[in-house]
Scaffold this active site. Structure first.
Site, PDB file in Angstrom:
ATOM      1  N   TYR A 131      26.752 -36.995 115.629  1.00 30.96           N
ATOM      2  CA  TYR A 131      27.204 -35.658 116.149  1.00 30.96           C
ATOM      3  C   TYR A 131      26.805 -35.618 117.762  1.00 30.96           C
ATOM      4  CZ  TYR A 131      24.282 -33.337 112.407  1.00 30.96           C
ATOM      5  OH  TYR A 131      24.155 -33.059 110.924  1.00 30.96           O
ATOM      6  N   ASN A 199      22.276 -41.435 105.883  1.00 36.29           N
ATOM      7  CA  ASN A 199      23.235 -39.744 106.125  1.00 36.29           C
ATOM      8  C   ASN A 199      24.558 -40.205 105.066  1.00 36.29           C
ATOM      9  OD1 ASN A 199      24.291 -36.993 107.493  1.00 36.29           O
ATOM     10  ND2 ASN A 199      25.013 -38.790 109.188  1.00 36.29           N
ATOM     11  N   SER A 229      20.007 -37.756 102.782  1.00 34.71           N
ATOM     12  CA  SER A 229      20.942 -36.615 102.798  1.00 34.71           C
ATOM     13  C   SER A 229      22.161 -37.075 102.527  1.00 34.71           C
ATOM     14  CB  SER A 229      21.858 -36.964 104.573  1.00 34.71           C
ATOM     15  OG  SER A 229      21.992 -35.732 105.230  1.00 34.71           O
ATOM     16  N   ARG A 230      22.492 -35.796 101.363  1.00 35.55           N
ATOM     17  CA  ARG A 230      24.073 -36.288 100.426  1.00 35.55           C
ATOM     18  C   ARG A 230      23.527 -37.385 100.055  1.00 35.55           C
ATOM     19  NH1 ARG A 230      28.762 -34.637 104.979  1.00 35.55           N
ATOM     20  NH2 ARG A 230      28.493 -36.396 105.907  1.00 35.55           N
ATOM     21  N   PRO A 286      23.896 -22.673 105.618  1.00 42.98           N
ATOM     22  CA  PRO A 286      23.405 -21.694 104.417  1.00 42.98           C
ATOM     23  C   PRO A 286      23.467 -20.291 104.534  1.00 42.98           C
ATOM     24  CG  PRO A 286      21.617 -21.531 106.838  1.00 42.98           C
ATOM     25  CD  PRO A 286      21.919 -22.645 107.070  1.00 42.98           C
ATOM     26  N   SER A 366      25.030 -20.810 117.874  1.00 42.26           N
ATOM     27  CA  SER A 366      25.864 -20.864 119.421  1.00 42.26           C
ATOM     28  C   SER A 366      25.253 -20.281 120.356  1.00 42.26           C
ATOM     29  CB  SER A 366      27.152 -20.850 119.160  1.00 42.26           C
ATOM     30  OG  SER A 366      27.156 -19.231 118.674  1.00 42.26           O
TER      31      SER A 366
END
EC number: 1.1.1.-
Length: 448
Positions: A131, A199, A229-230, A286, A366
């Site tokens: 990230y 990940n 993850s995934r 979501p 944000s």
């Protein structure tokens, strides 16, 4: 001598959340639910080794199948669940840092968001080495250090796969799992993370190497749990089987995308893993990257994620034919949300919380104001076994929109209704699913 204890489907089902939290229940005479009244294994009355006293066993009540035991935080209203069938308690809403921390928002705004989240009971904060090229972890670490919150009061998760440009800085080799996690801990300024995620799956790394490396970082105290993850269901099952075969540590949860337009994995694959091997779910996106907020409405505002440099793929997705159809479906949901007294975003988040086996839903915001709006999803709840006295209006604008909650907490989804605390009257809503005819009915608009 190595001893391997197999965790079967039966003993996973038989262990309720109360058993995990409180330990064995005492019998009538005290102790830990074993022999009645006696100490050191001898029955009362001084019976010696030769005596054959019959001991009454106190049966435990059966645990509800698939139940996620919830508790509500005092003063915050936040709900907490076990992470899968582990003993770790996480808030049902978590805070993600993808796109926002170290990139879209300033460090001051990030601190405001994290503070509001923590003060309102969120204890799960998710990040990843990829990230913002590591800036998200640095920002999160700086805020946590400045706040001085007790380390035991929150849960930090990070994800390992994309760490740099070199060939050895990517993937799930033992080298990168160990070195990548140490790099994340340095940026986070922490001694350990609570959960480290793989990940994505890595076809170039043997499964045994991945599981052994994850077990190593846990044994070294660099992480407390590990997850995926995934990953596909077959890959998760392979990792679990590998861990049981070699007496290693299995994964406890899977991170998966889940929203009104992405449902199959969380509804059809992960519940079976939750029941059979105890793997829970932490879901993300979501709101489908903001699509379900209805803010796009045929255009891309300058303040949204799709307008950020490097996210042209999201802009293309929004402006595609499929994206326009999804926006039309979201507009059909607005009248229902208005009658329920909530926003479309709150409706979508509350719907995700109802999926079976989901421990937490990660939010990406944000601003602190946006976070407060999303926290309002906790006020949206289903009442089971009731039917609304007011039927869903049959209008051409949303005649194909009917909603039904996914199965959850061992209860049947039939007859459930979605309502908001204080909203009158509650509405029953059922959604016709044409895309997944074999899936449990849940919130999906018709393709028309």
């Amino acid at each position: 001598m190595q001893v391997s204890i197999a965790c079967t489907e039966q003993n996973l089902r038989s262990r309720s959340s109360e058993d995990r939290l409180c330990g064995p229940r005492p019998g009538p005479g005290g102790g830990n639910g074993g022999q009645v009244g006696g100490g050191h294994g001898n029955p009362p009355g001084g019976g010696g080794p030769g005596s054959k006293t019959r001991v009454a066993l106190v049966p435990r009540p059966p645990a509800p199948a698939g139940a996620l035991r919830e508790s509500t935080g005092r003063g915050t209203g936040m709900k907490y669940r076990n992470l899968g069938k582990s003993g770790l308690r996480v808030s049902c809403l978590g805070l993600g840092t993808w796109v926002t921390f170290g990139s879209q928002i300033s460090d001051e705004t990030a601190e405001d968001v994290l503070t509001v989240a923590y003060e309102h009971g969120i204890n799960l904060f998710d990040t990843a080495e990829v990230y913002a090229a590591g800036k998200a972890e640095r920002t999160l670490g700086n805020i946590l250090k400045s706040k001085g919150w007790r380390r035991s009061s929150y849960v930090i998760t990070t994800k390992i796969f994309w760490g740099g440009q070199a060939e050895t800085e990517r993937g799930l080799s033992r080298k990168h799992i160990i070195e990548g996690l140490r790099g994340s801990l340095e940026r986070l300024q922490l001694g350990y993370v609570d959960i480290v995620f793989a990940n994505r799956s890595d076809p170039n790394s043997p499964m045994e190497e991945i599981v052994r490396a994850m077990t190593y970082v846990i044994n070294q105290g660099l992480a407390l749990y590990w997850g995926t993850s995934r990953w596909g269901a077959a890959e998760i099952m392979e990792a679990y089987s590998m861990a049981r075969q070699f007496n290693l540590t299995p994964p406890v949860c899977e991170q998966a995308e889940n929203h009104l337009f992405q449902r199959e994995k969380v509804e059809m694959q992960l519940p079976e893993l939750y029941h059979k091997i105890g793997v829970g779910s932490v879901t993300w996106s979501p709101l489908a990257c903001g699509l379900i907020t209805s803010k796009y409405d045929g255009r891309v505002p300058d303040t949204c994620r799709a307008a950020i440099k490097g996210y042209q793929w999201l802009k293309d997705k929004v402006q595609s034919e499929d994206g326009k159809k999804q926006q039309a479906k979201v507009m059909d949901l607005l009248p229902i949300a208005n009658q329920l007294g909530c926003t479309a975003a709150q409706l979508a988040i509350a719907w995700c919380l109802r999926s079976e086996g989901v421990s937490s839903v990660l939010l990406g915001v944000s601003s602190a104001e946006q976070l407060m709006e999303h926290l309002g999803a906790l006020q949206v709840s289903w009442r089971q076994g009731q039917r609304s006295p007011v039927p869903l209006p049959r209008r051409p604008s949303h005649a194909g929109v009917t909603l039904q909650s996914p199965p959850f907490a061992g209860g049947s989804s039939q007859g459930d209704q979605l309502c908001v605390a204080g909203a009158q009257p509650p509405l029953s809503w059922v959604l016709q699913s044409a895309a997944l005819p074999t899936a449990p009915l849940s919130c999906r608009c018709s393709a028309s």
